[in-house]
Design a protein around this motif. Structure first.
Motif, PDB file in Angstrom:
ATOM      1  N   LYS A 161       0.843  -1.203   0.000  1.00  0.00           N
ATOM      2  CA  LYS A 161       0.000   0.000   0.000  1.00  0.00           C
ATOM      3  C   LYS A 161       0.880   1.257   0.000  1.00  0.00           C
ATOM      4  N   THR A 185       1.126   4.254  -2.866  1.00  0.00           N
ATOM      5  CA  THR A 185       0.703   5.614  -2.514  1.00  0.00           C
ATOM      6  C   THR A 185       1.709   6.665  -2.960  1.00  0.00           C
ATOM      7  N   TYR A 201       2.238   4.646   6.497  1.00  0.00           N
ATOM      8  CA  TYR A 201       1.197   4.631   5.466  1.00  0.00           C
ATOM      9  C   TYR A 201       0.138   5.705   5.736  1.00  0.00           C
ATOM     10  N   MET A 202      -0.233   5.861   7.014  1.00  0.00           N
ATOM     11  CA  MET A 202      -1.262   6.858   7.356  1.00  0.00           C
ATOM     12  C   MET A 202      -0.780   8.280   7.025  1.00  0.00           C
ATOM     13  N   ARG A 217      -0.853   8.681   3.207  1.00  0.00           N
ATOM     14  CA  ARG A 217      -2.242   8.819   2.762  1.00  0.00           C
ATOM     15  C   ARG A 217      -2.726  10.258   2.983  1.00  0.00           C
ATOM     16  N   LYS A 231      -1.105  12.520   0.421  1.00  0.00           N
ATOM     17  CA  LYS A 231      -1.711  12.378  -0.904  1.00  0.00           C
ATOM     18  C   LYS A 231      -3.029  13.139  -0.987  1.00  0.00           C
ATOM     19  N   ARG A 232      -3.746  13.110   0.127  1.00  0.00           N
ATOM     20  CA  ARG A 232      -5.054  13.789   0.154  1.00  0.00           C
ATOM     21  C   ARG A 232      -4.937  15.280   0.488  1.00  0.00           C
ATOM     22  N   LEU A 280      -6.550  -0.311   5.202  1.00  0.00           N
ATOM     23  CA  LEU A 280      -5.855  -0.986   4.101  1.00  0.00           C
ATOM     24  C   LEU A 280      -6.810  -1.325   2.942  1.00  0.00           C
ATOM     25  N   ALA A 284      -6.192   4.850  -1.129  1.00  0.00           N
ATOM     26  CA  ALA A 284      -5.309   5.837  -0.504  1.00  0.00           C
ATOM     27  C   ALA A 284      -5.786   7.228  -0.900  1.00  0.00           C
TER      28      ALA A 284
END
Lengths: 368, 73
Positions: free
Chosen positions: A19, A23, A228-229, A232, A235-236, B69, B73
């Motif tokens: 993931k 991303t 990852y958080m 994310r 990206k947003r 998950l 994303a």
């Protein structure tokens, strides 16, 4: 509980890594900073950096309290030890360099310096040896400060006083957020400090500095998940504060501990080794507890010390601007057996962790 | 230094509790900073319990991870 949830599960790790890779869209470097020595241990020990795309960098901030205690405060402890006062401290404080010597050096010269696992041990010693004067060198962040506050508020033995060197993490994070040359894209906030202070002190980072901030646990999956958080959120374009370590961190923190700290301490500006003065970043005993204050009791106050020895890069390592392996002294003159810089002393110091675990920093990403 | 280890409270006597760190490591710790009872898991830092670990929240973490998950994303 840990077994049940598989916090070290390889398949889950692989899923998160995929993931993460999905991303990251372009080659722009994304710099994520953590501020906890235990996070650095997890990251280095489990080779987390080798799993990340090459442009996602995780750096270590000033997350080791032993590394940032200035030499002047070690010098004060050494001075007290030389005056036939029993100085008690945690094990990793023993070898922190002062301007001229560490507490271990003082001990080697005959001073009575004793390592304790807990402040409780120092109290027991002071009770058992009433004819001696004891000092507890109280080093640590918000995780450690409540125990000092608790014992001070509960009338410790009269022959025990405290050299309070406790420091606060959010003001140091603010310093990092404001360093333009550091250019941070995310914070992994320290989980155990957060069990005490809760979520609120971190709100400023996404709100004012637009830095995604994740409070993270200490298992490898916790770290991967928090990376990852952050990605994310990046990206947003929606920076916010999220709590990944909710099994231990309650939003309000530990209110009882906060109340005790408020009762025992004032907050003052203070010097951090290698970082200079950080506003509102240190606990000082309040007036009503003066009798417990070793600085006042023995009239010891050293304003300046030698924080960084010649050639040492601790001041850059401690903010993640230099890797330990880029310091000319690393594993040459400065080793775990003979540390020159404070970052090589504690098991939570970045240099000490890198010295023990020899995973090369820039391995190619593994194909999982 | 902010290392904290989970342990289970076996017996409690006022501010002090005997906790089990697993693998037969028992130790007396101070539990006055937390509201914990026998059977609870606590995080222990330098001889003091600093927080109670919440099993429900731990299970919720797993659910949250899956949700994150599975999402885009």
């Amino acid at each position: 509980m840990i077994e049940k949830l598989k916090f070290r599960d390889a398949k889950l790790a692989s899923r998160i890594v995929n993931k993460i890779r999905g991303t990251v869209e372009n080659e722009r470097t994304i710099k994520i900073c953590h501020v906890c020595g235990t996070h650095e241990y997890t990251i280095t020990h489990y080779g987390i950096r080798t799993l990340l795309p090459s442009n996602v960098e995780v750096i270590a901030g000033p997350g080791c309290p032993v590394c940032i205690v200035p030499a002047s405060e070690v010098d004060e402890a050494v001075e007290l030890a030389k005056r036939d006062i029993v100085v008690t401290c945690f094990g990793d404080v023993l070898r922190v360099p002062g301007s001229e010597m560490s507490l271990l050096d003082a001990k080697a010269q005959g001073a009575d310096v004793r390592v304790v696992y807990s402040l409780t041990d120092a109290i027991k010693m002071a009770q058992a040896e009433e004819n001696k004067e004891f000092v507890f060198f109280a080093v640590g962040f918000e995780t450690t400060s409540p125990s000092t506050a608790f014992e001070i508020a509960n009338k410790p033995p009269e022959n025990l006083s405290f050299l309070v060197s406790h420091r606060l993490i959010p003001p140091a994070m603010k310093l990092l957020a404001e360093m333009e040359d550091l250019g941070l894209d995310g914070f992994i906030a320290p989980g155990h400090v957060s069990t005490i202070i809760g979520l609120k002190p971190y709100e400023v980072f996404p709100k004012t500095y637009r830095i995604p901030t994740i409070i993270a646990g200490f298992e490898p999956i916790d770290i991967l998940m928090s990376v990852y958080m952050i990605l994310r959120q990046q990206k947003r374009h929606a920076p916010k504060l999220e709590n990944e370590y909710m099994r231990a961190v309650h939003p309000e923190g530990n209110m009882k501990a906060q109340e005790l700290m408020n009762r025992a301490f004032d907050v003052i500006d203070s010097n951090w080794r290698g970082l200079g003065t950080i506003p509102t970043s240190r606990f000082l005993l309040k007036g009503e507890y003066r009798s417990c204050d070793a600085n006042l009791k023995y009239g010891v106050k050293i304003e300046r010390g030698i924080d960084i020895q010649q050639g040492c890069k601790c001041h850059l390592v401690v903010v993640g601007k230099t890797k330990p392996t880029d310091c000319p002294l690393f594993m040459k003159r400065c080793t775990p057996e003979n540390p020159i810089g404070a970052c090589m002393v504690s098991n939570e110091g970045t240099c000490r962790i890198w010295a023990r675990i020899t995973i090369p920093y820039s391995l190619p990403a593994s194909p999982i | 230094m902010c290392l904290a280890i989970p342990a289970k409270i076996m017996t409690k006597n006022g501010n002090l509790a005997q906790v089990d760190f697993g693998e037969a490591v028992l130790r007396e710790v101070n539990v006055s900073l937390v509201e914990a009872k026998v059977g609870d898991y606590v995080l222990v830092h330098a001889g003091y319990a600093i927080q109670v670990l919440d099993e429900q929240e731990a299970l919720e973490t797993l659910r949250l991870w899956n949700e994150i998950l599975q999402a885009e994303a």
